[in-house]
Design an enzyme around this catalytic site. Structure first.
Site, PDB file in Angstrom:
ATOM      1  CG  ASP A   1      -2.013  -1.049   1.126  1.00 24.57           C
ATOM      2  OD1 ASP A   1      -1.916  -1.919   0.244  1.00 24.57           O
ATOM      3  OD2 ASP A   1      -2.946  -1.015   1.947  1.00 24.57           O
TER       4      ASP A   1
ATOM      5  NE  ARG B   1      -2.065   3.477  13.885  1.00 29.81           N
ATOM      6  CZ  ARG B   1      -1.326   2.442  13.546  1.00 29.81           C
ATOM      7  NH1 ARG B   1      -0.048   2.401  13.892  1.00 29.81           N
ATOM      8  NH2 ARG B   1      -1.846   1.449  12.857  1.00 29.81           N
TER       9      ARG B   1
ATOM     10  CG  ASP C   1      -4.996   3.349  12.575  1.00 31.51           C
ATOM     11  OD1 ASP C   1      -5.151   3.576  13.789  1.00 31.51           O
ATOM     12  OD2 ASP C   1      -4.460   2.324  12.139  1.00 31.51           O
TER      13      ASP C   1
ATOM     14  CB  SER D   1      -6.251  -5.929   7.619  1.00 32.50           C
ATOM     15  OG  SER D   1      -5.657  -4.680   7.922  1.00 32.50           O
TER      16      SER D   1
END
Length: 406
Positions: A16, A96, A125, A180
Protein backbone atom coordinates in the site's frame (compact mmCIF):
# COMPACT_ATOMS: atom_id res chain seq x y z
CA UNK A 1 -2.54 20.54 -5.88
CA UNK A 2 0.54 22.45 -7.05
CA UNK A 3 0.89 24.13 -3.64
CA UNK A 4 2.25 20.86 -2.22
CA UNK A 5 5.97 20.59 -2.94
CA UNK A 6 7.06 18.05 -0.34
CA UNK A 7 5.18 15.37 1.64
CA UNK A 8 6.29 13.23 4.58
CA UNK A 9 4.75 9.76 4.30
CA UNK A 10 4.36 7.19 7.08
CA UNK A 11 6.01 4.38 5.12
CA UNK A 12 6.04 0.68 5.98
CA UNK A 13 7.65 -0.57 2.79
CA UNK A 14 4.64 -2.75 2.03
CA UNK A 15 2.37 -2.80 -0.98
CA UNK A 16 0.00 0.00 0.00
CA UNK A 17 2.56 2.59 1.04
CA UNK A 18 4.85 1.77 -1.88
CA UNK A 19 1.96 2.54 -4.21
CA UNK A 20 1.30 5.72 -2.23
CA UNK A 21 4.86 6.96 -2.83
CA UNK A 22 4.44 6.73 -6.58
CA UNK A 23 0.87 8.03 -6.47
CA UNK A 24 1.94 11.11 -4.52
CA UNK A 25 4.77 11.77 -6.95
CA UNK A 26 2.43 11.53 -9.92
CA UNK A 27 -0.74 13.10 -8.52
CA UNK A 28 0.82 15.98 -6.61
CA UNK A 29 4.06 16.29 -8.61
CA UNK A 30 5.88 16.57 -5.30
CA UNK A 31 8.92 15.26 -3.48
CA UNK A 32 8.20 12.45 -1.04
CA UNK A 33 10.04 11.96 2.25
CA UNK A 34 9.52 8.57 3.89
CA UNK A 35 9.41 7.84 7.61
CA UNK A 36 9.54 4.27 8.91
CA UNK A 37 9.25 3.63 12.64
CA UNK A 38 10.40 0.55 14.50
CA UNK A 39 7.92 0.26 17.38
CA UNK A 40 8.44 -3.45 17.85
CA UNK A 41 6.33 -4.80 15.01
CA UNK A 42 8.63 -7.80 14.78
CA UNK A 43 9.73 -7.23 11.19
CA UNK A 44 12.91 -5.69 9.86
CA UNK A 45 12.41 -2.05 8.99
CA UNK A 46 15.73 -1.46 7.23
CA UNK A 47 14.56 -3.10 3.93
CA UNK A 48 12.19 -0.15 3.61
CA UNK A 49 15.21 1.99 2.80
CA UNK A 50 16.07 0.08 -0.37
CA UNK A 51 12.42 0.08 -1.48
CA UNK A 52 12.14 3.83 -0.93
CA UNK A 53 15.38 4.46 -2.82
CA UNK A 54 14.11 2.39 -5.74
CA UNK A 55 11.07 4.68 -5.85
CA UNK A 56 13.30 7.72 -6.14
CA UNK A 57 13.00 8.91 -2.54
CA UNK A 58 15.98 11.04 -1.50
CA UNK A 59 15.17 11.74 2.16
CA UNK A 60 14.54 8.55 4.12
CA UNK A 61 14.01 8.36 7.87
CA UNK A 62 14.15 5.01 9.67
CA UNK A 63 14.07 5.19 13.46
CA UNK A 64 14.03 2.83 16.42
CA UNK A 65 11.28 4.24 18.67
CA UNK A 66 10.66 1.18 20.83
CA UNK A 67 11.89 2.64 24.10
CA UNK A 68 10.09 5.95 23.62
CA UNK A 69 6.93 4.11 22.63
CA UNK A 70 6.73 2.07 25.81
CA UNK A 71 8.18 4.68 28.19
CA UNK A 72 6.14 7.70 27.05
CA UNK A 73 2.94 6.14 25.70
CA UNK A 74 2.32 2.55 26.86
CA UNK A 75 3.45 3.04 30.46
CA UNK A 76 1.43 6.25 31.03
CA UNK A 77 -1.64 4.51 29.59
CA UNK A 78 -1.23 1.46 31.84
CA UNK A 79 -0.98 3.65 34.94
CA UNK A 80 -4.70 4.20 34.34
CA UNK A 81 -5.48 0.47 33.89
CA UNK A 82 -6.86 1.47 30.52
CA UNK A 83 -9.23 -0.76 28.56
CA UNK A 84 -11.76 0.25 25.90
CA UNK A 85 -15.27 -1.20 26.07
CA UNK A 86 -14.25 -3.52 28.88
CA UNK A 87 -11.72 -5.58 26.93
CA UNK A 88 -9.50 -3.86 24.34
CA UNK A 89 -6.03 -2.83 25.57
CA UNK A 90 -5.67 -0.14 22.86
CA UNK A 91 -2.58 -1.56 21.18
CA UNK A 92 -3.12 0.17 17.84
CA UNK A 93 -4.54 3.38 19.29
CA UNK A 94 -1.57 4.14 21.54
CA UNK A 95 1.00 3.82 18.73
CA UNK A 96 -0.53 6.51 16.53
CA UNK A 97 0.37 9.59 18.61
CA UNK A 98 4.08 8.78 18.51
CA UNK A 99 4.12 8.15 14.75
CA UNK A 100 2.17 11.35 14.18
CA UNK A 101 4.54 13.35 16.36
CA UNK A 102 7.54 12.18 14.34
CA UNK A 103 5.74 12.83 11.03
CA UNK A 104 5.15 16.43 12.10
CA UNK A 105 8.69 16.86 13.44
CA UNK A 106 10.17 15.54 10.20
CA UNK A 107 7.87 17.81 8.20
CA UNK A 108 9.17 20.78 10.19
CA UNK A 109 12.75 19.61 9.81
CA UNK A 110 12.55 19.07 6.05
CA UNK A 111 10.31 22.01 5.21
CA UNK A 112 7.52 19.74 3.96
CA UNK A 113 4.09 21.17 3.16
CA UNK A 114 2.11 18.06 4.03
CA UNK A 115 2.06 14.66 5.66
CA UNK A 116 0.45 11.48 4.34
CA UNK A 117 -0.65 8.12 5.69
CA UNK A 118 -2.02 4.84 4.38
CA UNK A 119 -5.07 4.57 6.63
CA UNK A 120 -8.36 3.83 4.92
CA UNK A 121 -11.45 6.00 5.01
CA UNK A 122 -13.34 3.35 6.98
CA UNK A 123 -11.11 3.08 10.01
CA UNK A 124 -10.08 4.85 13.18
CA UNK A 125 -6.44 5.40 12.24
CA UNK A 126 -7.18 8.19 9.78
CA UNK A 127 -8.84 10.06 12.65
CA UNK A 128 -5.97 9.41 15.06
CA UNK A 129 -3.26 10.48 12.63
CA UNK A 130 -5.04 13.61 11.53
CA UNK A 131 -6.34 14.81 14.90
CA UNK A 132 -2.80 14.49 16.21
CA UNK A 133 -1.29 16.27 13.23
CA UNK A 134 -3.66 19.22 13.50
CA UNK A 135 -3.04 19.47 17.24
CA UNK A 136 0.73 19.57 16.73
CA UNK A 137 0.84 21.60 13.48
CA UNK A 138 -2.46 23.45 12.95
CA UNK A 139 -1.80 24.49 9.36
CA UNK A 140 -0.49 21.18 8.09
CA UNK A 141 -2.04 19.63 4.99
CA UNK A 142 -2.91 15.95 5.30
CA UNK A 143 -3.11 13.74 2.23
CA UNK A 144 -5.07 10.51 2.68
CA UNK A 145 -4.83 8.63 -0.64
CA UNK A 146 -7.47 6.05 0.28
CA UNK A 147 -10.00 8.88 0.40
CA UNK A 148 -8.92 10.22 -3.01
CA UNK A 149 -7.89 7.46 -5.38
CA UNK A 150 -9.88 4.69 -7.05
CA UNK A 151 -7.37 1.92 -6.24
CA UNK A 152 -9.90 0.29 -3.96
CA UNK A 153 -8.95 -3.35 -4.37
CA UNK A 154 -5.85 -5.50 -4.08
CA UNK A 155 -6.01 -6.30 -7.79
CA UNK A 156 -5.96 -2.61 -8.72
CA UNK A 157 -3.01 -1.98 -6.43
CA UNK A 158 -1.04 -4.84 -7.97
CA UNK A 159 -1.89 -3.64 -11.48
CA UNK A 160 -0.70 -0.15 -10.54
CA UNK A 161 2.60 -1.64 -9.34
CA UNK A 162 3.13 -3.44 -12.63
CA UNK A 163 2.16 -0.41 -14.67
CA UNK A 164 4.60 1.87 -12.80
CA UNK A 165 7.42 -0.63 -12.19
CA UNK A 166 7.04 -0.42 -8.44
CA UNK A 167 9.39 -2.94 -6.80
CA UNK A 168 7.11 -5.28 -4.88
CA UNK A 169 7.96 -8.86 -3.97
CA UNK A 170 5.07 -10.41 -5.87
CA UNK A 171 5.90 -13.97 -4.84
CA UNK A 172 5.55 -13.07 -1.17
CA UNK A 173 2.48 -10.96 -1.88
CA UNK A 174 0.72 -14.01 -3.30
CA UNK A 175 1.27 -15.74 0.04
CA UNK A 176 0.06 -12.76 2.02
CA UNK A 177 -2.06 -13.43 5.10
CA UNK A 178 -5.79 -13.06 4.45
CA UNK A 179 -5.96 -10.74 7.46
CA UNK A 180 -5.24 -7.06 7.81
CA UNK A 181 -2.66 -6.96 10.61
CA UNK A 182 -1.05 -4.26 12.68
CA UNK A 183 1.71 -4.98 15.16
CA UNK A 184 3.84 -3.17 17.70
CA UNK A 185 5.42 -4.06 21.03
CA UNK A 186 2.07 -3.94 22.80
CA UNK A 187 -0.02 -6.09 20.48
CA UNK A 188 -0.81 -7.57 17.11
CA UNK A 189 -4.27 -7.16 15.60
CA UNK A 190 -6.14 -9.16 12.97
CA UNK A 191 -9.09 -7.98 10.89
CA UNK A 192 -10.74 -8.96 7.61
CA UNK A 193 -10.93 -12.33 5.91
CA UNK A 194 -13.26 -14.77 7.61
CA UNK A 195 -13.19 -12.57 10.74
CA UNK A 196 -15.73 -10.33 9.01
CA UNK A 197 -18.33 -12.89 10.07
CA UNK A 198 -18.65 -12.49 13.89
CA UNK A 199 -19.94 -16.06 14.18
CA UNK A 200 -16.83 -17.66 12.67
CA UNK A 201 -14.18 -18.72 15.17
CA UNK A 202 -10.65 -17.48 14.50
CA UNK A 203 -8.43 -20.15 12.99
CA UNK A 204 -5.71 -21.45 15.27
CA UNK A 205 -2.96 -20.88 12.69
CA UNK A 206 -3.86 -17.17 12.56
CA UNK A 207 -2.28 -16.43 15.94
CA UNK A 208 1.40 -15.49 15.78
CA UNK A 209 2.52 -14.49 19.27
CA UNK A 210 0.93 -17.09 21.51
CA UNK A 211 0.31 -20.81 21.80
CA UNK A 212 -3.24 -21.88 22.46
CA UNK A 213 -4.09 -22.29 26.14
CA UNK A 214 -4.65 -25.99 25.48
CA UNK A 215 -1.10 -26.34 24.15
CA UNK A 216 0.53 -24.27 26.89
CA UNK A 217 2.85 -25.97 29.41
CA UNK A 218 1.31 -28.10 32.15
CA UNK A 219 3.46 -26.35 34.77
CA UNK A 220 2.85 -22.68 35.65
CA UNK A 221 5.41 -19.94 35.22
CA UNK A 222 5.95 -17.50 38.08
CA UNK A 223 7.32 -14.04 37.50
CA UNK A 224 7.96 -11.14 39.90
CA UNK A 225 7.42 -7.58 38.69
CA UNK A 226 8.94 -4.63 40.55
CA UNK A 227 7.03 -1.36 40.37
CA UNK A 228 8.19 2.19 40.98
CA UNK A 229 5.57 4.96 40.84
CA UNK A 230 3.24 2.81 38.77
CA UNK A 231 5.77 1.55 36.19
CA UNK A 232 7.53 -1.83 35.98
CA UNK A 233 11.28 -1.32 36.41
CA UNK A 234 12.49 -4.91 36.95
CA UNK A 235 11.53 -8.51 36.24
CA UNK A 236 12.59 -11.16 38.76
CA UNK A 237 14.83 -8.54 40.36
CA UNK A 238 16.68 -7.69 37.15
CA UNK A 239 16.39 -3.99 36.20
CA UNK A 240 15.09 -3.49 32.65
CA UNK A 241 14.25 -0.64 30.33
CA UNK A 242 10.56 -0.24 29.51
CA UNK A 243 10.64 -1.81 26.05
CA UNK A 244 12.68 -4.76 27.33
CA UNK A 245 10.11 -5.28 30.08
CA UNK A 246 7.29 -5.49 27.54
CA UNK A 247 9.29 -7.75 25.21
CA UNK A 248 10.02 -10.16 28.05
CA UNK A 249 6.40 -10.22 29.22
CA UNK A 250 5.24 -10.81 25.64
CA UNK A 251 7.48 -13.86 25.48
CA UNK A 252 6.38 -15.22 28.86
CA UNK A 253 2.73 -14.54 28.19
CA UNK A 254 2.80 -15.96 24.68
CA UNK A 255 4.50 -19.13 25.88
CA UNK A 256 1.66 -19.63 28.35
CA UNK A 257 -1.23 -18.89 25.98
CA UNK A 258 -2.06 -15.51 27.53
CA UNK A 259 -3.48 -12.43 25.85
CA UNK A 260 -5.81 -13.60 23.05
CA UNK A 261 -8.92 -11.53 22.51
CA UNK A 262 -11.83 -11.68 20.06
CA UNK A 263 -14.16 -8.67 20.17
CA UNK A 264 -16.67 -6.60 18.24
CA UNK A 265 -15.85 -2.96 18.97
CA UNK A 266 -17.50 0.34 18.18
CA UNK A 267 -15.28 2.41 15.92
CA UNK A 268 -15.24 6.19 16.25
CA UNK A 269 -16.34 6.53 12.61
CA UNK A 270 -19.63 4.83 13.48
CA UNK A 271 -19.44 1.20 12.38
CA UNK A 272 -18.95 -1.93 14.41
CA UNK A 273 -15.84 -3.95 13.65
CA UNK A 274 -14.82 -7.46 14.63
CA UNK A 275 -11.15 -7.88 15.45
CA UNK A 276 -8.82 -10.31 17.16
CA UNK A 277 -5.87 -9.22 19.24
CA UNK A 278 -2.85 -10.71 20.95
CA UNK A 279 -1.60 -8.67 23.89
CA UNK A 280 0.28 -11.13 26.12
CA UNK A 281 2.56 -8.68 27.93
CA UNK A 282 -0.14 -6.04 28.32
CA UNK A 283 -2.56 -8.57 29.81
CA UNK A 284 -0.01 -9.42 32.50
CA UNK A 285 0.78 -5.75 33.10
CA UNK A 286 -2.86 -4.82 33.62
CA UNK A 287 -3.45 -7.56 36.21
CA UNK A 288 -0.21 -6.83 38.04
CA UNK A 289 -0.73 -3.08 38.14
CA UNK A 290 -4.16 -3.43 39.66
CA UNK A 291 -2.65 -5.77 42.25
CA UNK A 292 0.01 -3.31 43.40
CA UNK A 293 -2.57 -0.52 43.43
CA UNK A 294 -4.84 -2.62 45.64
CA UNK A 295 -2.17 -2.38 48.35
CA UNK A 296 -1.02 1.18 47.90
CA UNK A 297 -3.95 3.36 46.80
CA UNK A 298 -6.47 4.94 49.12
CA UNK A 299 -9.99 3.61 48.56
CA UNK A 300 -11.50 6.79 47.12
CA UNK A 301 -8.38 7.45 45.06
CA UNK A 302 -8.69 4.00 43.51
CA UNK A 303 -12.41 4.41 42.90
CA UNK A 304 -11.91 7.80 41.28
CA UNK A 305 -9.36 6.26 38.93
CA UNK A 306 -11.87 3.59 37.97
CA UNK A 307 -14.44 6.27 37.19
CA UNK A 308 -12.00 8.28 35.08
CA UNK A 309 -10.61 5.29 33.17
CA UNK A 310 -13.44 4.78 30.64
CA UNK A 311 -13.25 8.44 29.67
CA UNK A 312 -9.47 8.23 29.38
CA UNK A 313 -9.75 5.06 27.27
CA UNK A 314 -12.27 6.71 24.95
CA UNK A 315 -10.01 9.75 24.54
CA UNK A 316 -7.11 7.54 23.44
CA UNK A 317 -9.21 5.24 21.25
CA UNK A 318 -10.74 8.18 19.41
CA UNK A 319 -7.39 9.84 18.74
CA UNK A 320 -7.25 12.70 21.24
CA UNK A 321 -3.88 11.90 22.86
CA UNK A 322 -2.68 15.47 22.22
CA UNK A 323 -5.85 17.06 23.62
CA UNK A 324 -6.11 19.15 26.79
CA UNK A 325 -8.52 16.64 28.33
CA UNK A 326 -6.01 13.80 27.94
CA UNK A 327 -3.27 15.91 29.55
CA UNK A 328 -5.59 16.82 32.42
CA UNK A 329 -6.58 13.19 32.94
CA UNK A 330 -2.95 12.10 32.74
CA UNK A 331 -1.95 14.61 35.41
CA UNK A 332 -4.62 13.24 37.74
CA UNK A 333 -3.66 9.64 37.02
CA UNK A 334 0.06 10.28 37.51
CA UNK A 335 -0.64 12.02 40.82
CA UNK A 336 -2.15 8.77 42.11
CA UNK A 337 0.98 6.79 41.25
CA UNK A 338 3.40 8.42 43.71
CA UNK A 339 3.18 5.50 46.15
CA UNK A 340 2.44 2.70 43.66
CA UNK A 341 5.69 0.86 44.28
CA UNK A 342 6.46 -2.69 45.32
CA UNK A 343 6.57 -6.22 43.93
CA UNK A 344 3.82 -8.37 42.39
CA UNK A 345 4.22 -12.10 41.84
CA UNK A 346 2.23 -13.37 38.86
CA UNK A 347 1.30 -16.94 37.99
CA UNK A 348 1.03 -17.64 34.27
CA UNK A 349 -0.82 -20.81 33.38
CA UNK A 350 -2.75 -21.98 30.32
CA UNK A 351 -4.15 -18.63 29.21
CA UNK A 352 -4.53 -17.15 32.68
CA UNK A 353 -2.50 -14.46 34.41
CA UNK A 354 -3.34 -14.52 38.11
CA UNK A 355 -1.88 -12.69 41.08
CA UNK A 356 0.06 -14.99 43.42
CA UNK A 357 1.35 -12.34 45.81
CA UNK A 358 2.03 -8.66 46.33
CA UNK A 359 4.07 -6.59 48.78
CA UNK A 360 5.00 -2.94 49.20
CA UNK A 361 6.73 -0.69 51.71
CA UNK A 362 3.96 1.80 50.90
CA UNK A 363 1.16 -0.69 51.60
CA UNK A 364 -2.01 0.58 53.28
CA UNK A 365 -2.99 -2.96 54.20
CA UNK A 366 -2.80 -3.26 58.00
CA UNK A 367 -2.88 -6.86 59.13
CA UNK A 368 -3.43 -5.86 62.76
CA UNK A 369 -6.72 -4.23 61.74
CA UNK A 370 -7.86 -6.66 59.02
CA UNK A 371 -7.15 -9.85 60.99
CA UNK A 372 -9.92 -12.27 61.96
CA UNK A 373 -7.91 -13.08 65.08
CA UNK A 374 -7.57 -10.96 68.22
CA UNK A 375 -6.67 -7.45 67.05
CA UNK A 376 -5.67 -6.24 70.55
CA UNK A 377 -8.10 -3.33 70.31
CA UNK A 378 -6.87 -1.95 66.99
CA UNK A 379 -10.45 -1.83 65.72
CA UNK A 380 -13.47 -1.33 67.96
CA UNK A 381 -16.31 -3.26 66.36
CA UNK A 382 -18.87 -1.29 68.40
CA UNK A 383 -18.05 1.76 66.23
CA UNK A 384 -19.72 0.03 63.27
CA UNK A 385 -23.19 0.39 64.83
CA UNK A 386 -23.26 4.18 64.67
CA UNK A 387 -21.66 4.15 61.21
CA UNK A 388 -24.40 1.89 59.89
CA UNK A 389 -27.24 3.85 61.53
CA UNK A 390 -26.01 7.17 60.14
CA UNK A 391 -25.72 5.73 56.65
CA UNK A 392 -29.16 4.17 56.97
CA UNK A 393 -30.81 7.39 58.17
CA UNK A 394 -32.09 8.54 54.76
CA UNK A 395 -33.34 5.04 54.00
CA UNK A 396 -35.23 4.87 57.33
CA UNK A 397 -36.80 8.30 56.76
CA UNK A 398 -37.95 7.35 53.25
CA UNK A 399 -39.32 4.03 54.51
CA UNK A 400 -41.20 5.88 57.26
CA UNK A 401 -42.90 7.93 54.55
CA UNK A 402 -44.03 4.81 52.75
CA UNK A 403 -41.44 4.99 49.98
CA UNK A 404 -40.29 1.41 50.20
CA UNK A 405 -39.46 -0.16 46.84
CA UNK A 406 -42.08 -2.52 45.43
Amino acid sequence: MSDVKKVVLAYSGGLDTSVIVKWLQETYDCEVVTFTADIGQGEEVEPARAKAEALGVKEIYIEDLREEFVRDYVYPMFRANTIYEGEYLLGTSIARPLITKRLVEIANQTGADAISHGATGKGNDQVRFELGAYALKPGVKVIAPWREWDLNSREKLMAYCQQHDIPVDFSSQKKKSPYSMDANLLHISYEGGNLEDPWVEAEEDMWRWSVSPEAAPDEPTYVELTYERGDIVAIDGVPMRPHDVLSKLNQLGGDNGIGRLDIVENRYVGMKSRGCYETPGGTIMLKAHRAIESLTLDREEAHLKDELMPKYAKVIYNGYWWSPERRALQAAIDETQKHVSGVVRMKLYKGNATVAGRRSDASLFDESIATFEDDAGAYDQKDAEGFIKLNALRLRIAAGKGRQQD
